[in-house]
Design a protein around this motif. Structure first.
Motif, PDB file in Angstrom:
ATOM      1  N   ASP A   1      -8.536   2.248  -1.040  1.00 16.86           N
ATOM      2  CA  ASP A   1      -9.027   1.490   0.114  1.00 16.86           C
ATOM      3  C   ASP A   1     -10.302   2.181   0.611  1.00 16.86           C
ATOM      4  O   ASP A   1     -10.260   3.346   0.986  1.00 16.86           O
TER       5      ASP A   1
ATOM      6  N   ARG B   1      -5.272   5.720   1.618  1.00 14.11           N
ATOM      7  CA  ARG B   1      -4.581   4.507   1.177  1.00 14.11           C
ATOM      8  C   ARG B   1      -4.961   4.053  -0.238  1.00 14.11           C
ATOM      9  O   ARG B   1      -6.112   4.017  -0.626  1.00 14.11           O
TER      10      ARG B   1
ATOM     11  N   TRP C   1       0.826  -1.196   0.000  1.00 13.47           N
ATOM     12  CA  TRP C   1       0.000   0.000   0.000  1.00 13.47           C
ATOM     13  C   TRP C   1       0.869   1.258   0.000  1.00 13.47           C
ATOM     14  O   TRP C   1       2.035   1.216   0.363  1.00 13.47           O
TER      15      TRP C   1
ATOM     16  N   ARG D   1      -4.173   0.591  -2.457  1.00 14.63           N
ATOM     17  CA  ARG D   1      -3.688  -0.796  -2.414  1.00 14.63           C
ATOM     18  C   ARG D   1      -3.013  -1.123  -3.740  1.00 14.63           C
ATOM     19  O   ARG D   1      -3.491  -0.730  -4.812  1.00 14.63           O
TER      20      ARG D   1
END
Length: 104
Positions: free
Chosen positions: A47, A53, A10, A55
């Motif tokens: 995310d 975030r 991530w 991924r």
């Protein structure tokens, strides 16, 4: 036969920068899949539980294919386009896969 490579992890960006970065990643992913036969999969997703975030999942036929990826013109363009975005964290790993099988 070379071992396949998986890149997974991530990247966190300032919330105001995440969607912009994700847009650039989608573009570079399309260019990568279209131009690099050594790329088996290239996916970057937001995310849903963390506004910062992204991924990361990449699958390559070999380490050489991944190394060559970093030297392409579209990666150079991507790096130039994302210079001003603020990354606040990262956790990425490279896995060498000697064998795999279908999961049913």
């Amino acid at each position: 036969m070379a071992e396949e490579i998986i890149v997974a992890g991530w990247m966190d960006y300032e919330p105001a920068d995440r969607d912009t970065m994700l847009g650039h990643l989608v573009e570079v992913g399309m260019r990568t899949r279209a131009a690099e036969p050594g790329c088996l999969d290239y996916a970057m997703t937001a995310d849903p539980a963390d506004e910062r975030r992204i991924r990361v999942y990449e699958r390559w036929v070999s380490q050489q294919a991944l190394d060559e990826h970093f030297a392409t013109a579209h990666i150079k363009d991507f790096r130039a386009a994302t210079t001003g975005l603020t990354r606040v964290g990262v956790s990425m790993e490279v896995f060498s896969i000697g064998a795999s099988h279908s999961m049913r």
